[in-house]
Write an enzyme that holds these catalytic residues in place. Structure first.
Site, PDB file in Angstrom:
ATOM      1  N   CYS A 144      -1.905  -2.957   7.685  1.00 22.06           N
ATOM      2  CA  CYS A 144      -1.847  -3.832   6.519  1.00 22.06           C
ATOM      3  C   CYS A 144      -0.563  -4.659   6.434  1.00 22.06           C
ATOM      4  CB  CYS A 144      -2.058  -3.019   5.255  1.00 22.06           C
ATOM      5  SG  CYS A 144      -3.721  -2.296   5.194  1.00 22.06           S
ATOM      6  N   LYS A 157      -7.218  -4.707  -2.931  1.00 23.08           N
ATOM      7  CA  LYS A 157      -7.980  -5.201  -1.794  1.00 23.08           C
ATOM      8  C   LYS A 157      -8.898  -4.115  -1.247  1.00 23.08           C
ATOM      9  CE  LYS A 157      -3.949  -4.368   1.187  1.00 23.08           C
ATOM     10  NZ  LYS A 157      -4.492  -3.338   2.073  1.00 23.08           N
ATOM     11  N   ASP A 196       0.792  -1.240   0.000  1.00 27.23           N
ATOM     12  CA  ASP A 196       0.000   0.000   0.000  1.00 27.23           C
ATOM     13  C   ASP A 196       0.822   1.287   0.000  1.00 27.23           C
ATOM     14  OD1 ASP A 196      -1.988  -1.883   0.228  1.00 27.23           O
ATOM     15  OD2 ASP A 196      -2.737  -1.214   2.165  1.00 27.23           O
ATOM     16  N   HIS A 232     -17.445   3.201   1.037  1.00 29.81           N
ATOM     17  CA  HIS A 232     -17.072   1.925   1.670  1.00 29.81           C
ATOM     18  C   HIS A 232     -17.492   1.910   3.133  1.00 29.81           C
ATOM     19  CE1 HIS A 232     -14.489  -1.353   3.160  1.00 29.81           C
ATOM     20  NE2 HIS A 232     -14.575  -1.807   1.927  1.00 29.81           N
TER      21      HIS A 232
END
Length: 202
Positions: free
Chosen positions: A155, A110, A12, A56
């Site tokens: 992450c 993702k 990321d 989201h």
């Protein structure tokens, strides 16, 4: 090539996690030259990319009365609420411009399912829905992985713990990672990795 039998997983390294981004990790962009220098040493390179649809469910903006960095209970457990970030097709979701993305053998996107967040490169946050990365690594006979990127305590750590759980030999290179450190999350992540056979290099 120093680590021909090892995949480098770059987690990321996106604009929204760097200075000026919607969810900036302190000093996040400092990992970019370090990662670029590491790339030639590894037999394979996988990049991950947060890739959220607008609205989201992990965004605080979707929960009335909730602020970023609070929590809610989802069907899969406790979810940290984040500022809107890494929305599909936006500049914030793009990789940092200086990251040498051409070195990637695979890019894993993702967090693209609206109703479930995804920290790990291997599974959604329900810890069971796979991304497909495991199968790819097995197919190319990778048994060792080294992780770098953002953020150490979310992450990166989730990916490292899942890799260890799946039987990979796992190293996290903290020199090329940066953390959010949300209410002790970095200390907790480091402890979890130490307890689960993740080698940490600093």
């Amino acid at each position: 090539m120093q680590y021909a039998d090892t995949a480098l997983m770059v987690i990321d390294v996106q604009n929204d996690f760097c200075t000026g981004g919607a969810l900036a990790v302190p000093d996040g962009e400092a990992v970019v030259p370090l990662i670029n220098a590491m790339l030639p040493d590894y037999g394979a390179c996988i990049l991950t990319q947060d890739w959220h649809p607008a609205g989201h469910s992990s965004f605080a903006s979707q929960h009335a009365g909730k602020e970023p960095f609070g929590t809610v209970e989802m069907s899969y457990g406790t979810q940290v609420l984040w500022p809107d970030h890494c929305v599909q097709g936006t500049q914030g979701a793009e990789f940092h411009a200086d990251l040498q993305t051409d070195a990637a053998n695979m890019i894993i996107r993702k967090g693209f399912r609206r109703d479930i967040d995804s920290y790990s490169a291997f599974f959604e946050n329900d810890r069971t829905t796979p991304t497909g990365l495991t199968g790819y690594l097995r197919t190319i006979n990778v048994q060792k992985v080294t992780l770098a990127g953002l953020a150490t305590d979310f992450c990166v750590a989730y990916s490292a713990l899942d890799a260890a759980r799946l039987g990979f030999d796992v190293t996290v290179d903290l020199r090329a990672c940066r953390a959010i450190d949300l209410e002790g999350s970095l200390e907790h992540a480091l402890s979890q990795m130490a307890q689960n056979s993740v080698r940490v290099v600093d």
